[in-house]
Design a protein around this motif. Structure first.
Motif, PDB file in Angstrom:
ATOM      1  N   ALA A 257      -5.473  45.927   2.902  1.00 28.16           N
ATOM      2  CA  ALA A 257      -4.916  45.639   4.228  1.00 28.16           C
ATOM      3  C   ALA A 257      -5.868  44.839   5.086  1.00 28.16           C
ATOM      4  O   ALA A 257      -5.475  44.360   6.155  1.00 28.16           O
ATOM      5  N   ARG A 258      -7.153  44.687   4.667  1.00 29.89           N
ATOM      6  CA  ARG A 258      -8.137  43.882   5.419  1.00 29.89           C
ATOM      7  C   ARG A 258      -8.249  42.469   4.868  1.00 29.89           C
ATOM      8  O   ARG A 258      -9.023  41.677   5.360  1.00 29.89           O
ATOM      9  N   GLY A 259      -7.509  42.173   3.785  1.00 27.49           N
ATOM     10  CA  GLY A 259      -7.516  40.833   3.236  1.00 27.49           C
ATOM     11  C   GLY A 259      -8.515  40.634   2.113  1.00 27.49           C
ATOM     12  O   GLY A 259      -8.657  39.516   1.607  1.00 27.49           O
ATOM     13  N   ARG A 260      -9.254  41.706   1.682  1.00 27.34           N
ATOM     14  CA  ARG A 260     -10.241  41.546   0.612  1.00 27.34           C
ATOM     15  C   ARG A 260      -9.542  41.620  -0.743  1.00 27.34           C
ATOM     16  O   ARG A 260      -8.637  42.443  -0.952  1.00 27.34           O
ATOM     17  N   VAL A 261      -9.994  40.748  -1.695  1.00 30.06           N
ATOM     18  CA  VAL A 261      -9.400  40.692  -3.032  1.00 30.06           C
ATOM     19  C   VAL A 261      -9.872  41.884  -3.836  1.00 30.06           C
ATOM     20  O   VAL A 261     -11.093  42.117  -3.985  1.00 30.06           O
ATOM     21  N   HIS A 262      -8.918  42.670  -4.381  1.00 30.36           N
ATOM     22  CA  HIS A 262      -9.251  43.806  -5.246  1.00 30.36           C
ATOM     23  C   HIS A 262      -9.245  43.395  -6.701  1.00 30.36           C
ATOM     24  O   HIS A 262     -10.065  43.867  -7.490  1.00 30.36           O
ATOM     25  N   SER A 263      -8.271  42.532  -7.061  1.00 29.71           N
ATOM     26  CA  SER A 263      -8.186  42.103  -8.470  1.00 29.71           C
ATOM     27  C   SER A 263      -7.511  40.745  -8.516  1.00 29.71           C
ATOM     28  O   SER A 263      -6.788  40.357  -7.595  1.00 29.71           O
ATOM     29  N   ALA A 264      -7.727  40.001  -9.646  1.00 24.56           N
ATOM     30  CA  ALA A 264      -7.123  38.686  -9.842  1.00 24.56           C
ATOM     31  C   ALA A 264      -6.943  38.448 -11.325  1.00 24.56           C
ATOM     32  O   ALA A 264      -7.796  38.828 -12.135  1.00 24.56           O
TER      33      ALA A 264
ATOM     34  N   LEU B 233     -13.770  35.883  -7.167  1.00 19.36           N
ATOM     35  CA  LEU B 233     -12.820  36.133  -6.073  1.00 19.36           C
ATOM     36  C   LEU B 233     -12.856  37.580  -5.581  1.00 19.36           C
ATOM     37  O   LEU B 233     -12.669  37.832  -4.388  1.00 19.36           O
ATOM     38  N   VAL B 234     -13.072  38.544  -6.498  1.00 14.68           N
ATOM     39  CA  VAL B 234     -13.025  39.950  -6.105  1.00 14.68           C
ATOM     40  C   VAL B 234     -14.068  40.202  -5.031  1.00 14.68           C
ATOM     41  O   VAL B 234     -15.236  39.820  -5.175  1.00 14.68           O
ATOM     42  N   GLY B 235     -13.619  40.827  -3.930  1.00 15.48           N
ATOM     43  CA  GLY B 235     -14.497  41.109  -2.802  1.00 15.48           C
ATOM     44  C   GLY B 235     -14.453  40.028  -1.732  1.00 15.48           C
ATOM     45  O   GLY B 235     -14.909  40.234  -0.607  1.00 15.48           O
ATOM     46  N   GLN B 236     -13.966  38.840  -2.082  1.00 16.99           N
ATOM     47  CA  GLN B 236     -13.847  37.744  -1.098  1.00 16.99           C
ATOM     48  C   GLN B 236     -12.582  37.949  -0.248  1.00 16.99           C
ATOM     49  O   GLN B 236     -11.617  38.611  -0.673  1.00 16.99           O
ATOM     50  N   ASN B 237     -12.590  37.376   0.929  1.00 17.92           N
ATOM     51  CA  ASN B 237     -11.370  37.376   1.768  1.00 17.92           C
ATOM     52  C   ASN B 237     -10.380  36.386   1.161  1.00 17.92           C
ATOM     53  O   ASN B 237     -10.733  35.265   0.794  1.00 17.92           O
ATOM     54  N   ILE B 238      -9.121  36.772   1.091  1.00 16.52           N
ATOM     55  CA  ILE B 238      -8.087  35.951   0.461  1.00 16.52           C
ATOM     56  C   ILE B 238      -7.922  34.593   1.151  1.00 16.52           C
ATOM     57  O   ILE B 238      -7.415  33.623   0.580  1.00 16.52           O
TER      58      ILE B 238
END
Length: 803
Positions: A31-38, A53-58
């Motif tokens: 909900a904060r816009g952080r990537v959990h998985s890709a 990408l994981v941990g980065q803001n979308i």
């Protein structure tokens, strides 16, 4: 490890396997816009690995302005719990690692995780670049089709094609090559490029270049009929304009043939500055987009050839000034030339497609000409020549001589007619006019012959009048010369001592001489040329004039008529010469006398007009009056109602000329059986009118002891134009006794400049003094007076100065 943990681990393994195998990227965020998985496909589409990408803001995958605004979108969702993106597929733009932007489709779903307060969001991303490109290609094809159809000419259509293809495909420069008139070389026509100085220079240097078959990139495509792609323009053996392309920064090119059937009718080429390897799909797109130009170019060539042919035909038909028209079997106009439009006044739009017979043929001849076409269609033969009238737009009729030719279809049947016609309207009119002119000429010759005979008679009358005028002038001069010495001697006798009975005889003789002198003055005025304005003064004292002219005018009155005159006293001078006035009034009096066939009265009057601005002289008779036809022609030269030989027809015309020249007016008032009145209104002479020599009289004073000699001098001086006074007063010429008797008076008189004297007897030597030793000699006295007048006037002596 319990069974729950084992199950969770198996689920995660399955999830990673699915993510690894998906073709489209799948990304999960919190909900904060952080990537959990890709998924692994993220790297293929965005250029980022899943680990990076994981941990980065979308928002790292979003272009501006969404990149800056995405956190605000999530914050609003956390507060309100509402969003319009969940459960829907929407199009957005994505941003690759290299910064390039591409179109994508995004489907987002909410994932609620047990035990966590905030949900996760999973998005499936689809790269739709190829689909968008396909849509753009279809749009390009539709745009080009519409633009080519709407283009006014070939050049504008080709320019649109070049521009739209460059916009859609990324090419920076486009050019078109068309065969020249010879069909052996390609010439450059339209060019389109982005506004760039280097490309403008490339265009300028290319302008005027031509390619033969097989020469350069356009020439090779012209021959091969297939597209050619060059990814390197630096080799001038392959690309003839390599040096120009290098300076313009162009590195790749594509040339595409434009076909009409199996013929290459044009070649278009595109250039770009970036490196570009052969792209079959792009080549196919450009080829398909340019294909509609083939029929357009072919149609343009056909239309140009047709227009050129029609132009030559039109020029030929116009130059020979022939009316040309073609009609079909129904009589509808399919062609007309400019000369037909010029002759009839119609426009081409008003003519083409209209019924020839209804539009151009008069009703009375319409069916006859329509029958000619009907017979031609039925029999296969058309009447080659005939004449008929056609109507112009204004309703005027024009006569046309036609040469007709049938129009046949491939089977040989007549399907219409073409006609060339000559407008013979003027020719026919000229023929009729010539006939009318010939008849009119014959009529006029007869009239002119009659008029010439009348003119010859008038000239003979004029010659007789001129001879009479010369005789009158000579008679007046001779009578003056005879009357002067008689008058002098009579006055000398009257000055001497005579018995009363002798004085009565002298007075009677003097009265007769005065009448003769008045008659002489009248004859002199009549004998002067009426066209000579300087023969007498420019203005006339009516009262004084009547004293001179009355005797002659009364004598001109026929014996069966009574002449009455009424001259108002104190009339001002009028702006007409005395001799002209005499001749005008004499003509009117003679006409009035002839109008009175029986006993009648002629009335002459002179008075001011009612407004006081003119002097009116009227001559009235009580004859039968003038008929209306005679009144209308009364002032025309040579018009007369008198018998041949009795009148010239110049009387009233001469009078009218005198009045008109003076600035006056002539009016005629006539009533049947009540007579005719002719009125002459003359303008009053101007007060500052120059006074002629006859009105500026020299003054003479006489101081002689012998009354007989004094009377002789008085008569001679008066006849010479002097104003004479007895005694000595202020004067220009003094006549005194000589031998010292009049010396004091003489000295006083000559003391002023500009004076002269006649001395009867011995006199001192002085050029101003004329000495007369025999003052009772008539001839010597006359010469002395004439010499004195010349000296005072400072003029050379001439015969006309003698009285």
């Amino acid at each position: 490890m319990n069974s729950t943990d084992l199950t969770a681990g198996a689920t995660m393994a399955q999830l990673r396997a699915v993510l690894a195998s998906t073709l489209d990227p799948v990304i999960t965020i919190d909900a904060r816009g952080r990537v959990h998985s890709a998924s692994d496909s993220v790297e293929r589409v965005f250029g980022w690995t899943p680990t990076e990408l994981v941990g980065q803001n979308i928002s790292i995958l979003m272009p501006a302005p969404h990149q800056e605004q995405h956190d605000d979108y999530l914050a609003d969702y956390r507060k309100t719990g509402t969003t319009n993106i969940l459960g829907r597929t929407r199009e957005f733009e994505g941003r690759r690692r290299d910064g390039s932007i591409f179109p994508l489709e995004l489907s987002v779903s909410r994932v609620d995780v047990p035990g966590q307060a905030e949900p996760l969001f999973t998005g499936i991303i689809k790269d739709i670049s190829d689909r968008k490109q396909g849509e753009e290609e279809l749009r390009l094809l539709r745009t080009l089709s519409l633009a080519i159809g709407a283009a006014e000419d070939l050049e504008s259509a080709m320019t649109v094609v070049l521009r739209e293809i460059c916009h859609a495909t990324g090419w920076e420069y486009g050019e078109a090559w068309l065969p020249d008139q010879s069909g052996r070389r390609l010439r450059d026509t339209p060019v389109w490029h982005a506004r760039d100085r280097t490309l403008e220079a490339f265009q300028a240097m290319t302008q005027g270049t031509t390619f033969g078959r097989g020469e350069g990139l356009p020439g090779r495509v012209w021959v091969s009929k297939v597209p050619e792609w060059l990814d390197d323009l630096s080799d001038d053996r392959v690309f003839r304009r390599a040096a120009l392309a290098s300076r313009a920064g162009l590195r790749a090119a594509l040339a595409v043939p434009i076909l009409s059937g199996d013929e290459v009718v044009a070649v278009i080429a595109f250039f770009m500055s970036g490196p570009e390897t052969r792209h079959d799909r792009l080549t196919a797109l450009v080829t398909a987009a340019a294909a509609p130009l083939g029929p357009l170019i072919e149609r343009h060539r056909t239309q140009s050839a047709l227009a050129e042919s029609e132009g030559r035909l039109r020029e030929m038909l116009t130059s020979v000034e022939l009316v040309a028209v073609s009609i079909d079997a129904a009589g509808l106009i399919t062609f007309c030339n400019d000369y037909l439009l010029y002759v009839t006044g119609f426009s081409r739009a008003e003519v083409l497609g209209r019924d020839w017979f209804e539009l151009f043929l008069p009703a009375e001849g319409r069916e006859r000409v329509r029958e000619v076409l009907a017979v031609a269609i039925e029999t296969g033969h058309i009447q080659p020549h005939f004449e008929n009238e056609i109507l112009t737009k204004s309703g005027e009729r024009r006569l046309i001589a036609w040469n007709n030719t049938p129009l046949r279809n491939p089977g040989g049947d007549i399907v219409g007619a073409t006609a060339l016609g000559v407008d013979i309207t003027q020719q026919r009119r000229d023929s009729l006019d010539i006939a009318r002119h010939r008849d009119e000429l014959e009529r006029r010759v007869k009239e002119r012959t009659a008029e010439l005979e009348a003119s010859h008679e008038a000239l003979r009358q004029t010659d007789r009048l001129a001879s009479i005028g010369t005789l009158v002038a000579g008679l007046g001069h001779d009578m003056s010369n005879v009357l002067l010495p008689i008058r002098c001697r009579l006055e000398a006798l009257e000055a001497s001592i005579l018995p009363a009975s002798a004085r009565e005889h002298c007075a009677a003789v003097n009265e007769s001489i005065a009448y003769l002198q008045q008659l002489t003055e009248g004859l002199r005025l009549l004998a002067l040329d009426p066209d000579d304005a300087d023969a007498t003064e420019a203005s006339t004292d009516v009262g004084q004039w009547w004293k001179q002219a009355e005797a002659v005018i009364r004598r001109a009155t026929p014996g069966h008529c009574v002449f009455k005159s009424e001259i108002s006293p104190g009339l001002p001078r009028v702006q007409v010469a005395a001799h002209r006035l005499s001749q005008a009034i004499l003509n009117l009096v003679v006409n009035a006398g002839e109008a009175n066939n029986e006993e009648g009265t002629i009335r002459f009057s002179a008075d001011r007009t009612s407004d006081g601005q003119q002097v009116r002289l009227s001559v009235q008779d009580d004859g039968p009056g003038m008929p209306a036809e005679v009144r209308r022609q009364a002032l025309d030269p040579f018009f007369t109602t008198k018998k041949r030989g009795l009148g010239t027809g110049l009387g009233l015309s001469l009078v009218h000329g005198v009045v008109k020249a003076a600035g006056g007016a002539l009016s005629i008032e006539t009533t049947p059986d009540s007579g005719t009145t002719v009125r002459l209104d003359f303008p009053i002479a101007s007060g500052n009118e120059p006074v002629g020599p006859a009105t500026t009289k020299l003054r003479a004073g006489i101081s002689l002891e012998d009354p007989r000699i004094a009377s002789l001098f008085r008569t001679m001086l008066t006849a010479a134009g002097f104003a004479v006074a007895d005694g000595v007063s202020e004067c220009d010429l003094l006549v005194v006794d000589g031998n010292g008797v009049g010396t004091p008076r003489l000295d006083k008189h000559l003391g002023s400049a500009g004076r002269a004297a006649i001395v009867c007897g011995d006199a001192p030597a002085d050029e101003r003094i004329i000495s007369l030793t025999t003052p009772d000699d008539f001839e010597l006295v006359r010469d002395a007076v004439a010499n004195a007048r010349r000296r005072l006037a400072q003029i050379e002596p001439t015969a006309k100065d003698l009285p």
